[in-house]
Design an enzyme around this catalytic site. Structure first.
Site, PDB file in Angstrom:
ATOM      1  N   ASP A 324      -7.128   8.356  -0.771  1.00 41.15           N
ATOM      2  CA  ASP A 324      -7.217   6.975  -0.352  1.00 41.15           C
ATOM      3  C   ASP A 324      -6.673   6.646   0.877  1.00 41.15           C
ATOM      4  O   ASP A 324      -5.786   7.342   1.322  1.00 41.15           O
ATOM      5  CB  ASP A 324      -6.405   6.172  -1.615  1.00 41.15           C
ATOM      6  CG  ASP A 324      -6.570   4.553  -1.243  1.00 41.15           C
ATOM      7  OD1 ASP A 324      -7.844   4.119  -1.230  1.00 41.15           O
ATOM      8  OD2 ASP A 324      -5.695   3.957  -0.888  1.00 41.15           O
ATOM      9  N   ASP A 532      -1.759   5.807  -3.022  1.00 43.40           N
ATOM     10  CA  ASP A 532      -0.496   5.187  -3.091  1.00 43.40           C
ATOM     11  C   ASP A 532       0.134   4.731  -4.554  1.00 43.40           C
ATOM     12  O   ASP A 532       1.346   4.046  -4.360  1.00 43.40           O
ATOM     13  CB  ASP A 532      -0.343   3.922  -2.010  1.00 43.40           C
ATOM     14  CG  ASP A 532      -1.520   2.840  -2.605  1.00 43.40           C
ATOM     15  OD1 ASP A 532      -1.854   2.774  -3.754  1.00 43.40           O
ATOM     16  OD2 ASP A 532      -1.819   1.806  -1.965  1.00 43.40           O
ATOM     17  N   ASP A 536      -4.328   2.543  -7.325  1.00 42.05           N
ATOM     18  CA  ASP A 536      -5.434   3.516  -7.880  1.00 42.05           C
ATOM     19  C   ASP A 536      -5.147   4.397  -9.095  1.00 42.05           C
ATOM     20  O   ASP A 536      -5.434   5.448  -9.381  1.00 42.05           O
ATOM     21  CB  ASP A 536      -5.221   4.684  -6.713  1.00 42.05           C
ATOM     22  CG  ASP A 536      -5.313   3.939  -5.225  1.00 42.05           C
ATOM     23  OD1 ASP A 536      -6.269   3.609  -5.276  1.00 42.05           O
ATOM     24  OD2 ASP A 536      -4.639   4.441  -4.137  1.00 42.05           O
TER      25      ASP A 536
END
Length: 639
Positions: A324, A532, A536
C-alpha cells in the site's frame, strides 16, 4: 544455567565418575570372576539410576496415560535390553550420554527462548499514580482510562497515553529494535513498553492495560510458538508413526532371525537394543522446532514480531510483495504544494484577483474538510492555518463523505464538493484536469468548478533501497496499490523501482487486485501484502502473509497482520526474508542430516556392524550437532 540444569549437570558428573571407575575396575580385573555374571548388574545400576531415574519415571507415567511410544520409552526399553544381555557398562553409558544430550538441548532451547523472552521484559511491573502530592505504585491493570500517571527517568512506560506535561527522550528499542532515542513532549502519543530517558513525564492514559501495546505484543509473543510451520507439522506426524514402527521393528529383529536361522537370542536382542537407541527421533523433534523458534527470536531482535513458524516459512517462499503506498512507501505526510483557481471564477469568490482567488479557494477547501480525519484533509486545514486562517465550524453543516471519491458539505449554506475526478464526474461537473504529479483535490461550489489543490506525499528514506534489497533476496515482483491518481502513483513507482502499479483504487478494490495477483502465483510461491495496518485489515488477511508497517500502537495491525514491524522501516522486510530463508535452510539441513545418519546406522545396527557406542552417536551425537546448527538461526544478519 537454571537450577534444574545445574542439578542435571551434577548428576551427570557423579554418574560419569562412578561409571568410569567401574569400567576401569572391570578392565583391570578387580571384579574377578563376577565380570560375566548378574552380580555386576547392581554395580552398574547405581550410576544408571543416578542419571536415568527421571527417564524411567517419565516412561512409566506416559505408559499409564496411554502415551507409549516416545523417546523416554525407547531409551528405557533399549537400556533394559542391554542389561538383559549383560551389556551393563553400555546400558549405563547410553543413558549417561542421552542425558548429556538432553542437558545440551535444554541449554539450547533456553538460549533460543531468551531472545524472545527479552521481549517479555517489556512488561511493566507498576504504574505511578499521584495522590495528595505523593506517588503511589499500583498494578497497571488497576489504572483506568483517562487517569494521569507519572513516569520517572529510567522507568518503563506502563500504559499507552498522551503526554500532558514534561519533555524527555524515550528508548523504543524493546518495540522497534532501534536504539535511537525518540523525543516526546506535551501532546504527543506515547506507547507502553518504552523506557523513559532523562525527564519526568505525566501521561493521560488512553487504553486499559489489557488493550495496550505492550499487552498485545506479549500475547503475540506467547502464542508465536503455537502456530507450527508445515515442516514442523510433518515432523510431528512423522514421529507419531515412526516411533511405533521402529519399536515393532526392534521386536521383530530380536526374535524372528534366531527363530528362522537358529542360535541364541542374546546377539539379536543386543542388535535390537542398538536399533532402538539409534532410532530415537530426538534430533528431529527438537532441532526442527528449535530452528523456527530461533528464527522468530532473531526477527524479534530486529523489532519484527512473527506470529508463528508457519508465517516464517511462508516468508521464505515469498516471490511477490504488494505495498500500500501511503504510510508504507511514502511518509503519509501530505503538504499542499499548489493552489490552482479555475480560469473562470464567478459566484462564490470575492473577485478574480489571482492571489485573492487562491486564498478563498484554500479557505473553502479547509472549511469543507473541517470534519474529515483523512491525512489529505488535515494537510489542507494545516495549510490554511499556516497562512493565518481560522476555522469557524459554525459555517459548516451536512458533511457527507464518500469513500474513494471525496466529500460533500455545506459551507455558508452553499453545496461544496471536494474530491477527485470521480466525484466531479459523478456530479456532472465540468472541470479542468490538472496534469500534476501528486494528489489532486478538485473543488466545486453549487455545481460550478472552482479550482484544485495539489497535495504531495514524501517518499520514505530508504524505500528505494528496500525495493532493491528485496530483489536481491529473490522477490520477483514488487507491486504498489493506491487510491491516488495514476500519474502520481507512476511517479512514485518510477522513483522506487516498482514493477507494477494499480492506481485510483477504492478501498474494496485492493482485495480484488490481491486475489488476481494470488491467482498468478505458481506452486509454493507466496504473496505478501504490506500496509499501515489501519485501513488495510481485509487485504492483510487475504494475502498469504500480511505485514503491518508503522504499526506501533495499532490494534488493527497486530490483530490482522501475520508479521508486525514495530516501526515504519520498510527495509526490514528484506531482512526478515533473509532471516526466514536462513531458518528454513537450517531446518532442511537438520532433517537431511538426521535422517541420513540414522538410516545408515540403523542398517549397520541391524546387520550387527554397529554397537551401542555407534548407536549413542547416531542418537545423542546427531541431536547435539543438529541443535548446534539450529542455534545459528538465532543470529540476525550483520552479527
Amino acid at each position: 544455567m537454571t537450577k534444574k540444569q545445574k542439578s542435571m549437570l551434577l548428576r551427570i558428573m557423579i554418574s560419569f565418575v562412578l561409571l568410569a571407575a567401574f569400567m576401569a575396575c572391570e578392565r583391570l580385573g578387580v571384579f574377578g570372576t563376577f565380570t560375566d555374571t548378574w552380580l555386576l548388574l547392581p554395580v552398574y545400576a547405581v550410576p544408571y539410576l543416578i542419571i536415568g531415574y527421571d527417564i524411567i519415571y517419565k516412561a512409566v507415567r506416559n505408559i499409564k496415560n496411554g502415551q507409549v511410544f516416545d523417546e523416554n520409552f525407547l531409551m528405557m526399553l533399549a537400556t533394559f535390553g542391554a542389561f538383559g544381555v549383560k551389556e551393563y557398562s553400555e546400558a549405563a553409558a547410553v543413558m549417561l550420554f542421552y542425558q548429556v544430550g538432553e542437558l545440551f538441548q535444554g541449554y539450547a532451547v533456553g538460549k533460543s527462548r531468551q531472545s524472545i523472552s527479552e521481549m517479555m521484559d517489556i512488561c511493566p511491573e507498576y504504574a505511578n499514580i499521584e495522590e495528595n502530592g505523593e506517588l503511589l505504585q499500583v498494578d497497571p491493570d488497576d489504572v483506568e482510562t483517562g487517569s494521569i500517571i507519572v513516569v520517572k527517568p529510567g522507568e518503563r512506560i506502563p500504559l499507552d497515553g498522551v503526554v500532558t506535561e514534561g519533555e524527555s527522550y524515550i528508548d523504543t528499542a524493546a518495540l522497534t529494535g532501534e536504539s535511537v532515542p525518540k523525543k516526546v513532549c506535551e501532546g504527543q502519543e506515547i506507547f507502553s513498553g518504552c523506557v523513559n530517558g532523562g525527564g519526568t513525564l505525566k501521561i493521560r492514559t488512553t487504553k486499559e492495560f489489557d488493550d495496550s501495546t505492550v499487552a498485545k505484543i506479549l500475547e503475540l509473543v506467547e502464542n508465536a510458538s503455537g502456530k507450527k510451520a508445515k515442516t514442523e507439522k510433518f515432523i510431528t506426524r512423522f514421529a507419531r508413526y515412526y516411533t511405533p514402527v521402529v519399536t515393532i521393528g526392534a521386536v521383530l529383529l530380536a526374535f524372528i532371525p534366531p527363530l528362522i536361522l537358529g542360535g541364541g537370542f542374546g546377539e539379536w536382542i543386543q542388535r535390537a537394543c542398538t536399533f532402538l537407541v539409534i532410532s530415537c527421533p530426538c534430533a528431529l523433534v527438537i532441532s526442527v522446532p528449535l530452528g523456527f523458534f530461533g528464527g522468530i527470536g532473531a526477527a524479534s531482535r530486529m523489532g519484527v514480531l512473527v506470529k508463528g513458524g508457519n508465517f516464517l516459512e511462508a516468508v521464505a517462499e515469498m516471490t511477490t510483495i504488494v505495498f500500500d503506498k501511503t504510510g508504507t512507501l511514502t511518509k503519509g505526510e501530505f503538504r499542499v504544494t499548489k493552489i490552482l483557481p479555475a480560469q473562470e471564477i464567478k459566484d462564490g469568490l470575492r473577485d478574480n484577483n489571482g492571489e485573492e482567488s487562491s486564498w478563498n479557494l484554500l479557505e473553502l477547501a479547509a472549511l469543507g474538510e473541517a470534519y474529515s480525519n483523512h491525512p489529505i484533509a488535515a494537510s489542507i486545514r494545516e495549510a490554511y492555518e499556516e497562512q493565518g486562517g481560522k476555522l469557524m465550524m459554525d459555517r459548516v453543516t451536512d458533511a457527507e463523505e464518500t469513500a474513494g471519491h471525496g466529500i460533500c458539505v455545506r459551507v455558508d449554506g452553499r453545496e461544496v464538493l471536494l474530491g477527485n475526478e470521480k466525484l466531479m464526474q459523478r456530479n456532472e461537473i465540468e472541470y479542468d484536469p490538472v496534469p500534476e504529479a501528486g494528489t489532486i483535490v478538485y473543488a466545486a461550489c453549487d455545481k460550478r468548478f472552482l479550482g484544485a489543490l495539489v497535495i504531495s506525499d514524501v517518499v520514505k528514506e530508504g524505500a528505494a533501497e528496500a525495493i532493491r534489497s528485496m530483489k536481491k533476496v529473490g522477490v520477483k515482483r514488487c507491486v504498489m496499490l493506491t487510491g491516488d491518481r495514476k500519474q502520481a502513483a507512476e511517479s512514485v513507482a518510477a522513483k522506487l523501482g516498482i514493477d507494477e502499479v494499480h492506481a485510483e483504487l477504492l478501498p474494496g478494490d485492493k482485495v480484488g487486485i490481491v486475489e488476481m495477483l494470488l491467482a498468478r502465483q505458481k506452486g509454493h510461491e507466496k504473496l505478501a501484502f504490506a500496509g499501515d495496518g489501519i485501513n488495510d485489515a481485509p487485504v492483510l488477511t487475504r494475502a498469504d502473509i500480511g505485514i503491518a508497517m508503522g504499526s506501533m500502537g495499532s490494534d488493527a495491525a497486530i490483530e490482522a497482520a501475520d508479521i508486525v514491524l514495530m516501526d515504519d522501516d520498510v527495509q526490514k522486510i528484506a531482512r526478515v526474508v533473509k532471516c526466514a530463508r536462513k531458518t528454513l535452510r537450517i531446518v532442511k539441513q537438520n532433517i537431511v542430516f538426521a535422517l541420513g545418519i540414522k538410516a545408515l546406522v540403523l542398517v549397520l545396527g541391524a546387520l550387527g556392524m554397529a554397537n551401542m557406542w555407534e548407536a549413542v552417536f547416531a542418537d545423542v551425537g546427531v541431536a547435539v550437532i543438529a541443535i548446534m546448527n539450529s542455534m545459528r538461526a538465532l543470529k540476525t544478519e550483520g552479527e
